[in-house]
Scaffold this active site. Structure first.
Site: not given
Ligand code: AMP
Ligand code: TRP
Length: 372
Positions: A229, A226, A144
């Protein structure tokens, strides 16, 4: 092969059992109650990666194993600039989404991080126990901060607040996607440092990470990355709020390769393999069944995409409807978050009293927190 949550759930019992065994074998170790905690940022909406990699597992844990405490981590979101009105809207949307996905406030605790200031208070205590060198190595920070000229201090200490989230609830297990593994290691490290310095206070939290496939749902436009967002191209991810038409468009445009046959090979064919993982997790079909079905119907990857799009759209339509239904009742959402705040505060204040007393930052307290 096993898909996503299924192997995870088999493993959970093993994790719990191994912890009990460990507890029994170390006399000095405190008998910590099993507590499961996780957090999610209220930014950017929820995509299929969040749903399959995290939320679905939380719901399974809640329904099949144990209650769970979930925090909508708004203070983590503001480590990057946010518009206040949009942030407020996103908090409501995230709460509505978690409820629509099956988080049940009668079984689990759902609360907004900023309403429980004990998280930031413990963050300060923990920030005094780690070093800048330790934090600078963490991958999420590196990733980031690379794009920024001036780096906010909050972004740098983000993982310490995350450790405080976990430790203030004395969580024993933290179900997250693979990308969070190193942040959980920092929480383990801080728990150990604190316990060594002040006596056993925190359990060492275990990350519960689903198997490779679901813990890393891939970007539709670039399946070597991956689904995320922060990716600028909205076609790279499917949002839970996407309409069936939008889902069809995105899946049709998903990058695959020049082989037309449908079979799973994550390493050499990440695009079609990612679609098969999504398809399998949403329908419960095994990879073998998907493979057999596609081949018996002579589906090439182009036609197979239509099958996947339909499965995704069918799965998400009722969730989308529930999200909208909750959003039409904001007072209900506030009430759930208030109930969660009350419960989370009780747990967190007890931990903070214990910490303050041990550190010497409070002289006495009426709470009874003797742990051994
Ligand atoms: P975040 O979007 O970073 O707030 O992630 C929220 C949750 O979703 C966390 O536990 C991440 O590890 C999981 N996560 C985010 N992106 C992925 C992805 N592409 N595949 C699987 N898990 C994800
Ligand atoms: N950093 C996590 C993410 O980006 C969110 C988070 C904050 C979290 N605090 C947490 C996850 C505590 C698990 C436990 O997804």
């Amino acid at each position: 092969m096993s898909i996503g949550g299924y192997r995870l759930l088999k493993n959970i019992n093993k994790i719990f059992i191994s912890q009990t065994i460990r507890k029994a074998s170390t006399k000095a170790e405190v008998n910590f109650q099993k507590r499961i905690f996780s957090g999610i940022q209220p930014t950017g909406g929820v995509h299929l990666g969040n749903y399959l990699g995290a939320i679905l597992n939380w719901v399974k844990i809640q329904n099949e194993h144990s209650n769970i405490t979930l925090s909508i981590v708004d203070l983590h979101s503001i480590t990057l600039p946010q518009e206040s009105e949009i942030l407020k809207k996103r908090i409501l949307e995230m709460t509505a989404t978690l409820l629509a996905c099956g988080i049940d406030p009668d079984k689990s605790t759902l609360f907004l991080q900023s309403t429980v200031p004990q998280h930031t208070q413990l963050c300060w205590q923990l920030s005094c126990l780690t070093t800048m060198a330790r934090l600078a190595h963490l991958p999420q920070y590196k990733e980031k901060s690379e794009k920024l000229k001036d780096i906010p201090l909050g972004l740098f200490i983000y993982p310490v607040l995350q450790a405080a989230d976990i430790l203030v609830h004395k969580a024993t297990h933290v179900p997250v996607g693979e990308d969070q593994a190193q942040q959980i290691q920092l929480a383990q490290h801080l728990a150990k440092i604190f316990n060594t310095k002040y006596g056993t206070t925190f359990p060492i939290p275990h990350a519960i990470i689903a198997d490779d496939t679901s813990s890393r749902i891939r970007n539709l436009r670039n399946p070597t990355k991956k689904m995320s967002k922060s990716e600028p191209d909205p076609k790279s991810r499917i949002q839970l709020s996407d309409t069936s038409d939008a889902i069809l468009e995105k899946v049709k445009k998903a990058v695959t390769d020049f082989t037309s046959e449908v079979y799973y090979d994550a390493e050499n064919r990440p695009g079609v393999s990612n679609l098969m993982v999504i398809h399998s997790m949403l329908t419960g079909l095994s990879m073998e069944e998907i493979y057999q079905d596609a081949n018996s119907k002579k589906l090439d990857t182009g036609k197979y995409k239509l099958v996947v799009a339909e499965a995704v759209a069918n799965h998400l339509a009722p969730i989308r409807e529930k999200i909208n239904n909750y959003l039409s009742r904001p007072q209900y959402i506030y009430d759930i978050l208030e109930e969660g705040r009350i419960h989370a505060t009780e747990v967190a204040q007890k931990t903070l009293d214990e910490v303050n007393l041990k550190v010497g930052t409070i002289l006495n307290t009426e709470n009874n927190f003797v742990v051994s």
